[in-house]
Design an enzyme around this catalytic site. Structure first.
Site, PDB file in Angstrom:
ATOM      1  N   CYS A 116       0.811  -1.228   0.000  1.00  0.00           N
ATOM      2  CA  CYS A 116       0.000   0.000   0.000  1.00  0.00           C
ATOM      3  C   CYS A 116       0.839   1.270   0.000  1.00  0.00           C
ATOM      4  O   CYS A 116       0.328   2.354  -0.255  1.00  0.00           O
ATOM      5  CB  CYS A 116      -0.955  -0.010   1.190  1.00  0.00           C
ATOM      6  SG  CYS A 116      -2.080  -1.401   1.122  1.00  0.00           S
ATOM      7  N   HIS A 256      -3.712   7.101   2.391  1.00  0.00           N
ATOM      8  CA  HIS A 256      -4.034   5.772   1.854  1.00  0.00           C
ATOM      9  C   HIS A 256      -5.419   5.381   2.355  1.00  0.00           C
ATOM     10  O   HIS A 256      -5.768   5.614   3.516  1.00  0.00           O
ATOM     11  CB  HIS A 256      -2.977   4.769   2.335  1.00  0.00           C
ATOM     12  CG  HIS A 256      -3.317   3.351   2.004  1.00  0.00           C
ATOM     13  ND1 HIS A 256      -3.664   2.954   0.730  1.00  0.00           N
ATOM     14  CD2 HIS A 256      -3.384   2.232   2.781  1.00  0.00           C
ATOM     15  CE1 HIS A 256      -3.922   1.653   0.744  1.00  0.00           C
ATOM     16  NE2 HIS A 256      -3.770   1.187   1.970  1.00  0.00           N
ATOM     17  N   ASN A 286     -10.078  -0.454  -0.767  1.00  0.00           N
ATOM     18  CA  ASN A 286      -8.619  -0.335  -0.722  1.00  0.00           C
ATOM     19  C   ASN A 286      -8.033  -0.921  -2.008  1.00  0.00           C
ATOM     20  O   ASN A 286      -8.013  -2.134  -2.190  1.00  0.00           O
ATOM     21  CB  ASN A 286      -8.111  -1.091   0.512  1.00  0.00           C
ATOM     22  CG  ASN A 286      -6.595  -0.995   0.675  1.00  0.00           C
ATOM     23  OD1 ASN A 286      -5.899  -0.532  -0.220  1.00  0.00           O
ATOM     24  ND2 ASN A 286      -6.101  -1.443   1.811  1.00  0.00           N
TER      25      ASN A 286
HETATM   26  O1  UT7 Z   1      -3.908  -1.337   3.431  1.00  0.00           O
HETATM   27  C1  UT7 Z   1      -2.999  -2.245   3.978  1.00  0.00           C
HETATM   28  C2  UT7 Z   1      -3.010  -2.187   5.445  1.00  0.00           C
HETATM   29  N1  UT7 Z   1      -4.216  -2.738   5.957  1.00  0.00           N
HETATM   30  C3  UT7 Z   1      -4.918  -2.080   6.856  1.00  0.00           C
HETATM   31  O2  UT7 Z   1      -4.581  -0.971   7.206  1.00  0.00           O
HETATM   32  C4  UT7 Z   1      -6.102  -2.771   7.457  1.00  0.00           C
HETATM   33  C5  UT7 Z   1      -6.081  -2.641   8.965  1.00  0.00           C
HETATM   34  N2  UT7 Z   1      -7.121  -3.384   9.620  1.00  0.00           N
HETATM   35  C6  UT7 Z   1      -8.435  -3.048   9.550  1.00  0.00           C
HETATM   36  O3  UT7 Z   1      -8.804  -2.144   8.810  1.00  0.00           O
HETATM   37  C7  UT7 Z   1      -9.405  -3.759  10.449  1.00  0.00           C
HETATM   38  O4  UT7 Z   1      -8.695  -4.522  11.385  1.00  0.00           O
HETATM   39  C8  UT7 Z   1     -10.419  -4.675   9.706  1.00  0.00           C
HETATM   40  C9  UT7 Z   1     -11.398  -3.828   8.908  1.00  0.00           C
HETATM   41  C10 UT7 Z   1      -9.684  -5.623   8.784  1.00  0.00           C
HETATM   42  C11 UT7 Z   1     -11.213  -5.476  10.735  1.00  0.00           C
HETATM   43  O5  UT7 Z   1     -11.855  -4.596  11.631  1.00  0.00           O
HETATM   44  P1  UT7 Z   1     -11.717  -4.809  13.207  1.00  0.00           P
HETATM   45  O6  UT7 Z   1     -12.538  -3.754  13.828  1.00  0.00           O
HETATM   46  O7  UT7 Z   1     -10.258  -4.832  13.527  1.00  0.00           O
HETATM   47  O8  UT7 Z   1     -12.392  -6.192  13.421  1.00  0.00           O
HETATM   48  P2  UT7 Z   1     -11.772  -7.518  14.051  1.00  0.00           P
HETATM   49  O9  UT7 Z   1     -10.816  -8.160  13.119  1.00  0.00           O
HETATM   50  O10 UT7 Z   1     -11.319  -7.216  15.438  1.00  0.00           O
HETATM   51  O11 UT7 Z   1     -13.070  -8.404  14.166  1.00  0.00           O
HETATM   52  C12 UT7 Z   1     -14.149  -8.075  15.042  1.00  0.00           C
HETATM   53  C13 UT7 Z   1     -15.258  -9.093  14.873  1.00  0.00           C
HETATM   54  C14 UT7 Z   1     -14.765 -10.525  14.932  1.00  0.00           C
HETATM   55  O12 UT7 Z   1     -15.762 -11.299  15.561  1.00  0.00           O
HETATM   56  P3  UT7 Z   1     -15.631 -11.710  17.113  1.00  0.00           P
HETATM   57  O13 UT7 Z   1     -14.358 -12.468  17.221  1.00  0.00           O
HETATM   58  O14 UT7 Z   1     -15.602 -10.403  17.857  1.00  0.00           O
HETATM   59  O15 UT7 Z   1     -16.857 -12.517  17.348  1.00  0.00           O
HETATM   60  C15 UT7 Z   1     -14.669 -10.934  13.501  1.00  0.00           C
HETATM   61  O16 UT7 Z   1     -14.812 -12.329  13.311  1.00  0.00           O
HETATM   62  O17 UT7 Z   1     -15.844  -8.939  13.574  1.00  0.00           O
HETATM   63  C16 UT7 Z   1     -15.826 -10.189  12.885  1.00  0.00           C
HETATM   64  N3  UT7 Z   1     -15.677  -9.931  11.472  1.00  0.00           N
HETATM   65  C17 UT7 Z   1     -16.718  -9.655  10.671  1.00  0.00           C
HETATM   66  N4  UT7 Z   1     -18.047  -9.580  10.901  1.00  0.00           N
HETATM   67  C18 UT7 Z   1     -18.846  -9.267   9.873  1.00  0.00           C
HETATM   68  C19 UT7 Z   1     -14.528  -9.868  10.736  1.00  0.00           C
HETATM   69  N5  UT7 Z   1     -14.819  -9.574   9.460  1.00  0.00           N
HETATM   70  C20 UT7 Z   1     -16.165  -9.444   9.394  1.00  0.00           C
HETATM   71  C21 UT7 Z   1     -17.059  -9.124   8.355  1.00  0.00           C
HETATM   72  N6  UT7 Z   1     -18.370  -9.041   8.627  1.00  0.00           N
HETATM   73  N7  UT7 Z   1     -16.634  -8.883   7.092  1.00  0.00           N
END
Ligand code: UT7
Length: 331
Positions: A116, A256, A286
């Protein structure tokens, strides 16, 4: 003695026609529009469809557009640098293929891999080729067909990424505009959090790697989020400080587009008002190396000569950085 500055003199962009909405993703994986919107800010993203269509096809459209807008022939281009993690093939480079597709027969070029942050790395590389006096027309492309490396059964990654390409033309100027300063960083120990495990020399493709879905993007979202939020904000603050700028001196923050929450944290940290932040994540998701030039492309008409722009990115590697530039033209 006058110095040569490297200025962006034209911007191009290309987005595939197909729009993949959150509603469509709701039918494919266990997710909701509400979750995607609140956690990322994304409403839809583009997907490049069509047999054999590749990153070079999007990049070629960008280069053709730049030539038309700037009124130059492809033969006048000296160098093409392509930032991408989705090259058409491991080799030859996508830059080679783009040059062939657009008829840039006098150019040389190569690909640059920094996920990225790829566009930032490539822009600074191109800047040096211009400042050295060696080249007069350098095209920097950021292009990724992320749909080619995304597992549409993995709800943690497929909701984030989209396909797209953007690019800029760099030319020399003796005016006080162009790229002023940059801070680029990397930390390879971050590779465990965001990667594609197989298909490289470390783990060549095999039936086993295919079965284990190791050719798709793997991301430990929470860890990447933590690093991104801190580092993108830190590096933006650092570039302001060392150029004696405050948020009030910045006309545009060009971040970004990975997550609206990361963008907001960066904005708040450097004290830039919301209306001065380029945000198009809701439309494109993204696009990896494509996000920054696509922002410039979307906002080009609003940019004025002399505007202070701060570009910032964080991505796989880890790689991150920030660029301070003075916009060089009125559209
Ligand atoms: O560009 C390159 C660099 N990349 C980035 O900068 C991305 C950085 N990371 C992020 O943007 C975020 O971490 C994500 C958008 C990928 C995820 O968001 P989050 O708020 O960190 O969610 P999480 O991974 O902590 O997941 C929270 C919950 C989990 O469920 P439990 O364990 O709390 O029951 C996940 O299983 O949300 C669940 N989950 C989803 N639920 C519905 C994960 N993906 C999804 C989804 N829909 N698509």
């Amino acid at each position: 003695m006058s110095t040569i500055n490297a200025a962006i003199t034209c911007v191009g962009g290309y987005l595939p026609e197909y729009v993949m909405t959150n509603a469509e993703l709701e039918k494919i994986v266990d997710t909701t529009d509400e979750w995607i919107t609140t956690r990322t800010g994304i409403k839809e993203r583009r997907v490049l469809k069509g047999e054999g269509k590749a990153t070079s096809d999007m990049g070629a459209e960008v280069v053709k557009q730049i030539c038309e807008k700037r009124g130059i022939a492809p033969e006048e281009i000296d160098l093409v640098l392509v930032a991408t993690v989705t090259p058409d093939m491991p080799f030859p480079s996508t830059a080679n293929i783009i040059c062939d597709k657009v008829g840039a027969t006098n150019a040389w070029g190569y690909d640059l891999s920094a996920a990225c942050s790829g566009f930032l790395y490539a822009l600074v590389t191109g800047q040096r080729f211009i400042e050295s006096g060696a080249y007069k027309k350098v095209v920097i492309v950021g292009a990724d067909k992320m749909s080619s490396i995304i597992d549409y059964e993995d709800r943690t990654t497929c909701i984030i990424f989209g396909d797209g390409a953007g690019g800029v033309l760099l030319e020399p100027t003796e005016e006080e505009v162009g790229i002023v300063d940059s801070v680029l960083k990397s930390d390879g120990s971050g590779r465990e959090f965001l990667n594609i495990k197989a298909g490289g020399s470390h783990k060549p493709a095999s039936l086993e790697t295919l079965k284990n879905k190791e050719h798709f993007v793997y991301q430990e979202g929470k860890s990447v989020f933590r690093f991104a939020v801190t580092n993108m904000a830190d590096v933006s603050a650092e570039i302001l400080k060392r150029n004696n700028l405050t948020g009030e001196d910045v006309d545009w923050l060009v971040p970004h587009q990975a997550n609206l929450r990361i963008i907001e944290a960066t904005r708040a940290r450097v004290g830039i008002p919301k209306e001065k932040v380029m945000i198009n994540i809701q439309k494109y998701g993204n696009t990896t190396a494509g996000t920054l030039p696509l922002c410039l492309w979307d906002w080009e008409k609003k940019l004025k000569k002399g505007d202070n722009l701060i570009l910032a990115a964080f991505g796989g590697g880890f790689t991150w950085g920030s660029i301070y530039l003075k916009w060089a033209y009125n559209s």
